[in-house]
Write an enzyme that holds these catalytic residues in place. Structure first.
Site, PDB file in Angstrom:
ATOM      1  N   ASP A 112      48.693  53.713  62.651  1.00  0.00           N
ATOM      2  CA  ASP A 112      49.321  53.941  63.957  1.00  0.00           C
ATOM      3  C   ASP A 112      48.436  54.854  64.955  1.00  0.00           C
ATOM      4  O   ASP A 112      48.932  55.688  65.620  1.00  0.00           O
ATOM      5  CB  ASP A 112      50.620  54.618  63.904  1.00  0.00           C
ATOM      6  CG  ASP A 112      50.609  55.949  63.047  1.00  0.00           C
ATOM      7  OD1 ASP A 112      49.530  56.088  62.653  1.00  0.00           O
ATOM      8  OD2 ASP A 112      51.602  56.711  63.159  1.00  0.00           O
ATOM      9  N   SER A 142      27.290  64.385  71.093  1.00  0.00           N
ATOM     10  CA  SER A 142      27.884  63.432  70.119  1.00  0.00           C
ATOM     11  C   SER A 142      29.257  63.246  70.262  1.00  0.00           C
ATOM     12  O   SER A 142      29.532  62.544  71.242  1.00  0.00           O
ATOM     13  CB  SER A 142      27.077  64.116  68.656  1.00  0.00           C
ATOM     14  OG  SER A 142      27.510  63.169  67.727  1.00  0.00           O
ATOM     15  N   HIS A 151      18.689  62.508  67.981  1.00  0.00           N
ATOM     16  CA  HIS A 151      20.164  62.832  68.355  1.00  0.00           C
ATOM     17  C   HIS A 151      20.507  64.240  68.696  1.00  0.00           C
ATOM     18  O   HIS A 151      21.340  64.792  69.558  1.00  0.00           O
ATOM     19  CB  HIS A 151      21.233  62.426  67.169  1.00  0.00           C
ATOM     20  CG  HIS A 151      22.559  62.444  67.773  1.00  0.00           C
ATOM     21  ND1 HIS A 151      23.240  61.379  68.356  1.00  0.00           N
ATOM     22  CD2 HIS A 151      23.439  63.412  67.155  1.00  0.00           C
ATOM     23  CE1 HIS A 151      24.379  61.662  68.209  1.00  0.00           C
ATOM     24  NE2 HIS A 151      24.514  62.894  67.728  1.00  0.00           N
TER      25      HIS A 151
END
Length: 432
Positions: free
Chosen positions: A357, A143, A410
């Site tokens: 940023d 993952s 998953h």
């Protein structure tokens, strides 16, 4: 270092000191923890290293007992390092108790900006050189660990022998908005599949949500259970057994009391176990930041994009007769109001959501010239990682081989025992 034994394994606890900011290597230092695992009958052998990067962000490496899941296959030929990524597990913690040591929320947010995949990979490179004497190692990324592995390929492929990714090929370009715009239809499909399997849960979920709309309900921790928080139980639908776990959780939610019908203590305890971020607050704080790459702030993308999908609005659902739609791994501002583990960090989370940023995480040109053997398991219609995004990235990484499967959800690398790792190793080595 401390060494000890489990059935079939010798384990060694290791601690590494790394810079908080790798651009300032002589500045503040933090600690990263790793647990070495080696087969007891090979503990004295000179074995290549495999480092495991857990999913998340915010989760320490899985705690195995003996040769569980993929670990039994790995120790047949590797010395394994189960790494607690910075801020998780036994590494220097970052949570509501420790972050105030940094100062005001703006200082906390600046501190947490050093906890993304770029810093994790820099940690790995320092640790690799200390452990292996400079030899390359294999990375297994599950993952979010696969996101880190993709960044590794972009920035330090010289440290890599092989890369194995399970359910974690990220988009190289998608913004957080685009990630969630792809996610909500996928979440809906998972919920519809759950209700097709367990049609009785349609009425149960609506009844619980209606009760929460009319009553203030506290979880045992003191957190608030709201209709939106109830919807977050849909995070269970991304694992192989999750649909069954959700069904069993919903089936006995209510109990009769002298004051009338109420949600049972057992139900609330079980809900809290799923929803609480006490053990992994970085998951909530940094979840959208893992998608940020200098394209503006994430600005609570999951919350904003959800407005494009009004069928997920619990109030509108309860005003009609449609099934309540659960959500997935989306993080919302209200999490920082309802969860006591997060509420002291509300302002820190806001500042992270407004931050602009963020550095780019992937280098498409370098990935296009990749020479490291890479194999990735892509789970068809994965709840957490968009399949189309993953396959687009697979095509962009030179030499990467994929295994696209609907056999697993998953958590396939855990649920599939040794099979998933065995298949990926064979792919990376050109054996199949």
């Amino acid at each position: 270092m401390t060494s000890y034994r489990q059935p079939g394994l010798v384990l060694t606890d290791r601690r590494f000191t790394v810079p908080l900011d790798h651009a300032d290597p002589e500045g503040e230092q933090i600690e990263v923890f790793g647990r070495e695992a080696v087969a007891s009958d090979r503990s004295g052998d000179d074995l290549p290293w495999l480092v495991y990067l857990e999913g998340g962000p915010g989760f320490g490496a899985r705690r195995f007992v003996g040769r569980q899941a993929w670990l039994g296959r790995a120790v047949q030929e590797f010395r394994v390092l189960l790494l607690d990524q910075r801020g998780t597990g036994n590494s220097t913690p970052a949570n509501r108790q420790t972050l105030p040591l940094r100062g005001a929320p703006d200082r906390q947010a600046d501190y947490l900006a050093h906890f993304r995949a770029d810093a994790i990979v820099r940690d790995c490179e320092l640790i690799r050189k200390r452990l292996t004497g400079g030899a390359r190692w294999t990375v297994l990324g599950q993952s979010f660990g696969g996101f880190c592995a993709t960044h590794y390929l972009s920035t330090a492929p010289e440290g890599l022998r092989t890369v194995l990714i399970t359910g974690g090929l990220p988009s190289l370009h998608a913004t957080a908005d685009e990630v969630y715009r792809a996610a909500y239809p996928r979440i809906r499909r998972k919920v519809e599949a759950h209700y097709a399997r367990y049609p009785q849960d349609v009425e149960r979920a609506r009844r619980i949500a209606a009760h929460l709309r009319e009553h203030e309900v506290a979880l045992p921790s003191g957190g608030r259970l709201t209709p939106a928080a109830l919807q977050s139980l849909g995070i269970l639908l991304g694992s192989g057994e999750g649909t069954h776990q959700l069904h069993f959780l919903l089936e006995d939610a209510f109990v009769g009391t002298p004051e009338g019908t109420a949600l049972s203590d057992a139900f609330l305890e079980n809900v809290q176990a799923v929803l609480s971020y006490a053990g992994h607050p970085l998951y909530a704080l940094l979840h959208e930041a893992i998608y940020a790459q200098g394209k503006g702030p994430t600005a609570w993308a999951a919350e904003r994009v959800r407005a494009e999908f009004p069928e997920f609005d619990a109030e509108k659902t309860l005003a009609g007769d449609a099934p309540l739609l659960f959500t997935g791994e989306t993080v919302h501002p209200w999490h920082f109001d309802t969860d006591p583990a997060l509420s002291p960090l509300r302002e820190t989370a806001r500042l992270l959501a407004e931050r602009e940023d963020w550095a780019p995480l992937y280098d498409p040109a370098r990935l296009a010239a990749n020479e490291v053997p890479v194999a990735a398991a892509v789970y068809h219609d994965d709840l957490y990682v968009d399949t189309a995004h993953s396959l687009e990235t697979a095509r962009a990484i030179r030499g990467l081989r994929t295994w696209v499967t609907d056999e697993f959800e998953h958590d396939g690398v855990r649920a599939g025992g040794p099979r998933v790792l065995d298949r990926l190793l064979a792919l990376a080595r050109g054996e199949i």
